[in-house]
Motif scaffolding. Structure first.
Motif, PDB file in Angstrom:
ATOM      1  N   ILE A 129     -39.271  38.171  24.981  1.00 42.02           N
ATOM      2  CA  ILE A 129     -40.695  37.862  25.071  1.00 42.02           C
ATOM      3  C   ILE A 129     -40.935  36.395  24.726  1.00 42.02           C
ATOM      4  O   ILE A 129     -40.458  35.902  23.701  1.00 42.02           O
ATOM      5  N   GLU A 130     -41.664  35.712  25.592  1.00 42.15           N
ATOM      6  CA  GLU A 130     -42.007  34.309  25.353  1.00 42.15           C
ATOM      7  C   GLU A 130     -43.205  34.194  24.415  1.00 42.15           C
ATOM      8  O   GLU A 130     -43.193  33.436  23.453  1.00 42.15           O
ATOM      9  N   THR A 131     -44.260  34.962  24.698  1.00 41.30           N
ATOM     10  CA  THR A 131     -45.435  35.019  23.835  1.00 41.30           C
ATOM     11  C   THR A 131     -46.240  36.248  24.246  1.00 41.30           C
ATOM     12  O   THR A 131     -45.893  36.933  25.221  1.00 41.30           O
ATOM     13  N   LEU A 132     -47.315  36.547  23.525  1.00 44.18           N
ATOM     14  CA  LEU A 132     -48.126  37.725  23.855  1.00 44.18           C
ATOM     15  C   LEU A 132     -49.521  37.567  23.288  1.00 44.18           C
ATOM     16  O   LEU A 132     -49.777  36.707  22.428  1.00 44.18           O
ATOM     17  N   SER A 133     -50.423  38.422  23.782  1.00 49.48           N
ATOM     18  CA  SER A 133     -51.772  38.473  23.246  1.00 49.48           C
ATOM     19  C   SER A 133     -52.150  39.939  23.064  1.00 49.48           C
ATOM     20  O   SER A 133     -51.631  40.814  23.757  1.00 49.48           O
ATOM     21  N   ALA A 134     -53.067  40.198  22.124  1.00 51.54           N
ATOM     22  CA  ALA A 134     -53.515  41.566  21.848  1.00 51.54           C
ATOM     23  C   ALA A 134     -54.985  41.535  21.477  1.00 51.54           C
ATOM     24  O   ALA A 134     -55.393  40.770  20.596  1.00 51.54           O
ATOM     25  N   ALA A 166     -49.516  31.486  22.256  1.00 51.62           N
ATOM     26  CA  ALA A 166     -49.482  30.164  21.615  1.00 51.62           C
ATOM     27  C   ALA A 166     -48.243  29.375  22.010  1.00 51.62           C
ATOM     28  O   ALA A 166     -47.659  28.674  21.193  1.00 51.62           O
ATOM     29  N   GLY A 167     -47.823  29.497  23.238  1.00 51.49           N
ATOM     30  CA  GLY A 167     -46.668  28.713  23.675  1.00 51.49           C
ATOM     31  C   GLY A 167     -45.370  29.478  23.491  1.00 51.49           C
ATOM     32  O   GLY A 167     -45.319  30.556  22.899  1.00 51.49           O
ATOM     33  N   LYS A 168     -44.292  28.918  23.973  1.00 51.14           N
ATOM     34  CA  LYS A 168     -43.000  29.585  23.994  1.00 51.14           C
ATOM     35  C   LYS A 168     -42.525  29.910  22.577  1.00 51.14           C
ATOM     36  O   LYS A 168     -42.429  29.033  21.720  1.00 51.14           O
ATOM     37  N   TRP A 221     -45.958  38.003  27.964  1.00 44.12           N
ATOM     38  CA  TRP A 221     -45.306  37.062  28.861  1.00 44.12           C
ATOM     39  C   TRP A 221     -43.811  37.046  28.538  1.00 44.12           C
ATOM     40  O   TRP A 221     -43.420  36.875  27.370  1.00 44.12           O
ATOM     41  N   LEU A 222     -42.976  37.228  29.540  1.00 42.70           N
ATOM     42  CA  LEU A 222     -41.535  37.270  29.338  1.00 42.70           C
ATOM     43  C   LEU A 222     -40.905  35.903  29.589  1.00 42.70           C
ATOM     44  O   LEU A 222     -41.490  35.036  30.237  1.00 42.70           O
TER      45      LEU A 222
END
Length: 332
Positions: free
Chosen positions: A60-65, A87-89, A24-25
């Motif tokens: 990048i605001e946050t990410l998942s993998a 997990a939020g910004k 998420w950007l």
């Protein structure tokens, strides 16, 4: 009912392989793909629709993998993660037995771990140079250089080859080729034993053929998505063929092979060399080495810059041979 159940199972089976990492950007955009590497403040993400893209880590605001990753943070050693969750910004949640939420700014490197015993991996490069000069002297130079390595389980095969031909005013001034093959057997995750051979043929120089057979232990410091570093010690038997006779003797050699990906895998720095110490008093040492850069244009095309140096230090005098290669190539 039966048809609906079958369709549901098929859709689940198809959807499972499509699970991907998500970024998420800060501007609200979302990109899905597979995390290749975070290094130097840039995240390399492989997507189905745009190939490999580079994203500034600060954007990048946050990410998942969904895949396991090796994570390095400021002042901390690398740790394994089973998965990452948004997990939020400016934050990310790391799960590995326990769950910890950390700032994205504290993460400096993400690398997918490489299993020691993989079924099959194959990589290689092929670089070419063509130089045509039409001035006072007409000269044509063609050089082709390639390398490849295949790993399966505890075995690794390494092959290198080079062909060079040069003409000047219609006269052949350089015509040679070199082929090397090594096979490694890993005893542990880092230690391995190498057996290999090399043959060089030159149709112009006094020494027409050179053959090398060697063996010895090696140590792999690391080999992952970021690069590799191998150090090898060998005992070799070298044979030179020349008009009217031949010469053979034993040498002890040190070999290194280093590769490092930079700028989110767009740029590759590499160097490899071999230094021989012969068991004859007339020659102190013989070294063959190269250092270069490859810039990735897309998934397979490269721009290459290579510098090679071969040097002999002997009692009768020193001799050096330098060459440059600037050209295009392919990689896989």
């Amino acid at each position: 009912m039966w048809l609906r159940t079958c369709l549901l199972l098929i859709s689940l089976g198809v959807a499972t392989p499509l699970m991907a990492d998500t970024v998420w950007l800060n501007n609200g955009d979302r990109i899905s793909g597979k995390i290749i590497l975070l290094e130097g403040g840039k995240l390399s993400l492989k997507t189905k629709y745009a190939g490999q893209v580079l994203i500034n880590w600060s954007d990048i605001e946050t990410l998942s993998a969904e895949q396991p990753l090796l994570i390095r943070r400021h002042g901390l050693d690398s740790k394994h993660s089973e998965r990452l969750a948004a997990a939020g910004k400016g934050m990310v949640r790391i799960t590995d037995g326990t769950t910890e939420t950390v700032p994205l700014a504290s993460v400096t490197r993400l690398v997918p771990p490489r299993e020691f015993l993989e079924d099959f991996t194959w990589e290689g490069n092929l670089d070419a140079k063509l130089d045509l000069q039409r001035k006072d002297d007409n000269s044509d130079e063609f050089k082709l250089k390639g390398d490849t390595r295949i790993e399966q389980g505890r075995w690794r095969q390494v092959m290198n080859g080079e062909f060079q031909r040069e003409t000047k005013n219609g006269r052949v001034t350089d015509d040679n080729w070199d082929l090397e093959y090594d096979i490694d057997r890993f005893l542990t995750e880092h230690w391995f034993w190498r057996i290999g051979g090399e043959q060089q043929v030159d149709h112009i120089e006094f020494v027409e053929k050179q053959q090398i057979i060697g063996t010895g232990p090696g140590y792999r410091f690391w080999d992952d998505s970021l690069g590799r570093f191998d150090l090898i010690g060998q005992v070799n038997r070298i044979k030179f063929d020349y008009p009217g006779g031949d010469l053979s003797f034993r040498t002890y050699s040190v070999v290194w092979d280093y590769k490092r990906l930079l700028w989110g895998t767009r740029l590759e720095f590499y160097t490899n060399a071999e230094i021989h110490f012969p068991e004859i008093s007339e020659i102190d040492y013989v070294s063959e080495g190269e250092v270069g850069l490859r810039y990735r244009l897309n998934d397979w095309a490269r721009l290459s810059i290579l510098y090679e140096l071969d040097r002999i230090e002997a009692q009768a005098g020193d001799n050096s041979d330098e060459s440059f290669l600037i050209g295009v190539g392919v990689g896989w």
